[in-house]
Design an enzyme around this catalytic site. Structure first.
Site, mmCIF file in Angstrom:
data_model
loop_
_atom_site.group_PDB
_atom_site.id
_atom_site.type_symbol
_atom_site.label_atom_id
_atom_site.label_comp_id
_atom_site.label_asym_id
_atom_site.label_seq_id
_atom_site.Cartn_x
_atom_site.Cartn_y
_atom_site.Cartn_z
ATOM 1 N N THR A 34 49.304 59.080 37.103
ATOM 2 C CA THR A 34 50.227 58.424 36.173
ATOM 3 C C THR A 34 50.004 56.914 36.207
ATOM 4 O O THR A 34 49.904 56.317 37.289
ATOM 5 C CB THR A 34 51.687 58.763 36.563
ATOM 6 O OG1 THR A 34 51.802 60.182 36.551
ATOM 7 C CG2 THR A 34 52.693 58.143 35.602
ATOM 8 N N GLN A 85 35.893 38.054 41.413
ATOM 9 C CA GLN A 85 36.133 36.630 41.703
ATOM 10 C C GLN A 85 35.814 35.730 40.509
ATOM 11 O O GLN A 85 35.942 34.517 40.611
ATOM 12 C CB GLN A 85 35.317 36.184 42.919
ATOM 13 C CG GLN A 85 35.783 36.796 44.224
ATOM 14 C CD GLN A 85 37.151 36.283 44.689
ATOM 15 O OE1 GLN A 85 37.691 35.305 44.166
ATOM 16 N NE2 GLN A 85 37.722 36.955 45.674
ATOM 17 N N CYS A 100 38.419 40.404 53.946
ATOM 18 C CA CYS A 100 38.204 41.712 54.553
ATOM 19 C C CYS A 100 37.452 41.606 55.874
ATOM 20 O O CYS A 100 37.515 42.504 56.685
ATOM 21 C CB CYS A 100 37.427 42.601 53.591
ATOM 22 S SG CYS A 100 38.174 42.655 51.977
ATOM 23 N N ASN A 121 32.639 35.780 46.486
ATOM 24 C CA ASN A 121 33.973 35.522 47.013
ATOM 25 C C ASN A 121 33.996 34.475 48.126
ATOM 26 O O ASN A 121 34.982 33.794 48.330
ATOM 27 C CB ASN A 121 34.617 36.814 47.516
ATOM 28 C CG ASN A 121 33.687 37.686 48.307
ATOM 29 O OD1 ASN A 121 32.592 38.012 47.856
ATOM 30 N ND2 ASN A 121 34.080 38.056 49.507
HETATM 31 N N1 PLP Z 1 34.907 42.172 44.888
HETATM 32 C C1 PLP Z 1 35.060 40.909 45.288
HETATM 33 C C2 PLP Z 1 34.012 39.904 44.918
HETATM 34 C C3 PLP Z 1 36.178 40.529 46.030
HETATM 35 O O1 PLP Z 1 36.322 39.269 46.419
HETATM 36 C C4 PLP Z 1 37.143 41.517 46.365
HETATM 37 C C5 PLP Z 1 38.307 41.174 47.203
HETATM 38 O O2 PLP Z 1 38.307 40.197 47.930
HETATM 39 C C6 PLP Z 1 36.940 42.819 45.913
HETATM 40 C C7 PLP Z 1 35.812 43.120 45.173
HETATM 41 C C8 PLP Z 1 37.912 43.907 46.209
HETATM 42 O O3 PLP Z 1 39.067 43.755 45.426
HETATM 43 P P1 PLP Z 1 40.414 44.506 45.827
HETATM 44 O O4 PLP Z 1 41.000 43.747 46.966
HETATM 45 O O5 PLP Z 1 41.273 44.442 44.624
HETATM 46 O O6 PLP Z 1 40.037 45.891 46.193
#
Ligand code: PLP
Length: 394
Positions: free
Chosen positions: A239, A181, A327, A151
């Site tokens: 659901t 990604q 994140c 990512n």
């Molecule tokens: N995996 C990767 C490589 C990501 O870039 C992300 C989110 O940035 C996720 C998992 C998590 O996805 P979600 O935001 O839908 O939980």
């Protein structure tokens, strides 16, 4: 005010066609797909059709192999916890140092609970040490878990080859791939691989936030993460979120239809941005030089200046990008991905990820290339590292 959105790895705009497709499922087609009366049939049919579309998008042999979830994080947690739960006697996991926190933090937690985790390194380009990964596979290995595209850097890992090689060493070992990604950016064809489970998330390819999917190969046993009703063939209670499932399927169709042409166009724009920055800004360095990258991502370090400050100044000009993953931005902890690559501290703290989409235009790139040098220049002037910067700019 101009708005240039170059943070598509954080999330994407919901495509107008996707909004159109989902709207009827909030109004006249709002039935519960498990209900038996006619009025609910359209919801049930829509979920069934969406499952077929997602199966086709991922190259699954059977639509029964697709389970709808709420996001990429849920898909990963479901796959990992679910697969380990049915193999309680096996206590070894292999993963990479550059996984997304939804996978990485889960393994850190499992390590505390008695699992032995082999963390595989990447080199300075971001490429994986595959021989190290394969060496580590042993009788006790329950799970190998490798993301398909990173990512932060966009580096693509050869998960097809990895899955084949892992199974040659231990056919019992399960392989999970976080393809959040990769979906919509590179073709995915699980049936031609030995991947057992693969997770995606709708909001990374122009569906809304709050919907994802997990591919589970026929014959792969996992215990459910959410227990309750019989939905999703007993693998995920709750659901079904019909409008969002329909939306993700429509987004997958659009991504598949446009993948080839858009990848060529987006890559040309990404390369223009990258070359423009590297040739016009003297303290800019490319963080991942891997040849295998998704076409929409570049990660560039600006030496001796602070990434958060760059982002704030870019924001003042209407340009959205990110430092580290969505994140982790907001905390000043440098990116674990760039640290794993050995990016030196001189550019680690000033690293910016630019991620494009099929809505990115040439004007967006030209505007960014026009505004960025002045922003960097301003920050260079107030950096405490004047001696080092003078050396670079002389
Ligand atoms: N995996 C990767 C490589 C990501 O870039 C992300 C989110 O940035 C996720 C998992 C998590 O996805 P979600 O935001 O839908 O939980």
């Amino acid at each position: 005010m101009t708005l240039v959105y170059l943070d598509n790895n954080a999330t994407t705009m919901t495509a107008p066609e996707v909004v159109d497709a989902m709207l009827p499922y909030f109004s006249n087609k709002y039935g519960n797909p498990s209900s038996i009366y006619d009025m609910a049939h359209s919801a049930n049919d829509a979920v069934k059709k969406s499952r077929e579309i997602i199966a086709d998008f991922l190259g699954a042999a059977d639509s029964k192999e697709i389970i709808f979830t709420s996001c990429g994080s849920e898909s990963a947690n479901m796959a990992i916890k679910g697969a380990l739960d049915v193999k309680k006697n096996k206590k070894h996991i292999i993963t990479t140092r550059v996984e997304h926190p939804c996978v990485l933090n889960l393994y850190k937690d499992l390590e505390k609970r008695g699992y032995r985790v082999t963390w595989v390194d990447v080199d300075s380009n971001g490429d994986l040490d595959i021989s190290r990964l394969l060496e580590a596979v042993c009788e006790d290995t329950a799970l190998v878990s490798v993301m398909m595209a990173n990512n932060e850097t966009g580096v693509v890992y050869p998960v097809d080859k990895i899955s084949e090689a892992v199974k040659m060493k231990n056919p019992e070992t399960k392989v999970f791939v976080d393809a959040v990604q990769a979906a919509g950016k590179v073709p995915i064809n699980v049936k031609d691989t030995k991947i057992d489970m693969l997770g995606i998330s709708g909001h990374k390819f122009h569906a809304p936030k709050g919907v994802g999917a997990l591919y589970i190969r026929t014959g792969t046993m996992i215990s459910p993460l959410i227990v309750g009703g019989h939905q999703e063939r007993g693998k995920r209670a709750g659901t079904e979120n019909v409008p969002y499932i329909v939306a993700m399927a429509r987004a997958a169709q659009l991504a598949k239809e446009t993948l080839e042409d858009e990848n060529t166009r987006v890559k040309a724009l990404r390369d223009k941005l990258e070359k423009g920055i590297l040739s016009n800004i003297k303290n800019a360095v490319l963080n991942s030089k891997s040849k295998n990258r998704v076409p929409n991502t570049t990660n560039i370090g600006f030496q001796y200046i602070e990434g958060e400050l760059i982002l704030l100044h870019m924001n003042d000009e209407g340009i959205c990008a990110s430092s580290g993953s969505a994140c982790t931005s907001g905390s000043l902890e440098p990116s674990h991905v760039l640290r794993a690559q050995g990016v030196p501290f001189t550019s680690l703290h000033g690293s910016i990820r630019f991620s494009l989409s099929r809505y990115t235009t040439e004007q967006d790139i030209d505007y960014t290339l026009e505004k960025l040098p002045a922003i960097i220049d301003k920050l260079v002037k107030i950096s405490p590292f004047q001696k080092e910067l003078n050396e670079i700019f002389k």
